[in-house]
Motif scaffolding. Structure first.
Motif, short mmCIF file in Angstrom:
data_model
loop_
_atom_site.label_atom_id
_atom_site.label_comp_id
_atom_site.label_asym_id
_atom_site.label_seq_id
_atom_site.Cartn_x
_atom_site.Cartn_y
_atom_site.Cartn_z
N TYR A 24 -0.41 -5.62 -39.00
CA TYR A 24 -1.15 -4.91 -37.95
C TYR A 24 -0.29 -4.74 -36.72
N GLY A 25 0.55 -5.73 -36.44
CA GLY A 25 1.47 -5.63 -35.31
C GLY A 25 2.44 -4.46 -35.48
N LEU A 26 2.88 -4.23 -36.72
CA LEU A 26 3.75 -3.09 -36.99
C LEU A 26 3.02 -1.77 -36.78
N VAL A 27 1.77 -1.71 -37.24
CA VAL A 27 0.97 -0.49 -37.08
C VAL A 27 0.82 -0.17 -35.60
N GLN A 28 0.71 -1.19 -34.75
CA GLN A 28 0.58 -0.98 -33.31
C GLN A 28 1.92 -0.71 -32.64
N ALA A 29 2.98 -1.38 -33.10
CA ALA A 29 4.28 -1.30 -32.43
C ALA A 29 4.93 0.08 -32.57
N ILE A 30 4.72 0.73 -33.69
CA ILE A 30 5.41 2.00 -33.92
C ILE A 30 4.94 3.09 -32.95
N PRO A 31 3.65 3.33 -32.77
CA PRO A 31 3.25 4.33 -31.77
C PRO A 31 3.67 3.92 -30.35
#
Length: 111
Positions: A24-31
């Motif tokens: 979930y951290g990756l899903v948030q970090a990319i945008p």
């Protein structure tokens, strides 16, 4: 042997180069890291992570979530190989966008 990387691979490696993150951290970090220009489809995330793990570009981290109820979260980190591949890909992309053809196209179409 790796470049060119797929855009999603590039974005995941860039995010993991900043910090170890869970899914979930990756899903948030990319945008956040792309000022909203790139979003990661959560349904695609673990398939891509599995491929990057198999290729040795990413590894599962020993880090675990400290908050109660989050013990099952898996954290991922970029490997040394992943860092080298990322650096080569960024260099390759930089050369592409600063090439003579790219500069000429910008001059031709920028008004």
């Amino acid at each position: 042997q790796f470049p060119p990387l797929k855009p999603v691979d590039l974005q995941l490696l860039l995010a993991l180069a900043q910090d170890e993150l869970h899914g979930y951290g990756l899903v948030q970090a990319i945008p956040e890291g792309t000022d909203g220009l790139v979003e990661l489809d959560p349904g695609n995330l673990y398939r891509v992570l599995k491929r990057l793990l198999t290729d040795g570009l990413v590894a599962e981290s020993a880090r675990r979530a400290a908050a109660p109820g989050e013990e099952r979260r898996r954290y991922y980190r970029i490997t040394a190989l992943g860092g080298r591949v990322l650096a080569r890909e960024l260099e390759r992309l930089g050369q592409l966008v600063t090439s003579r053809h790219a500069r000429a196209a910008v001059r031709s179409f920028a008004t």
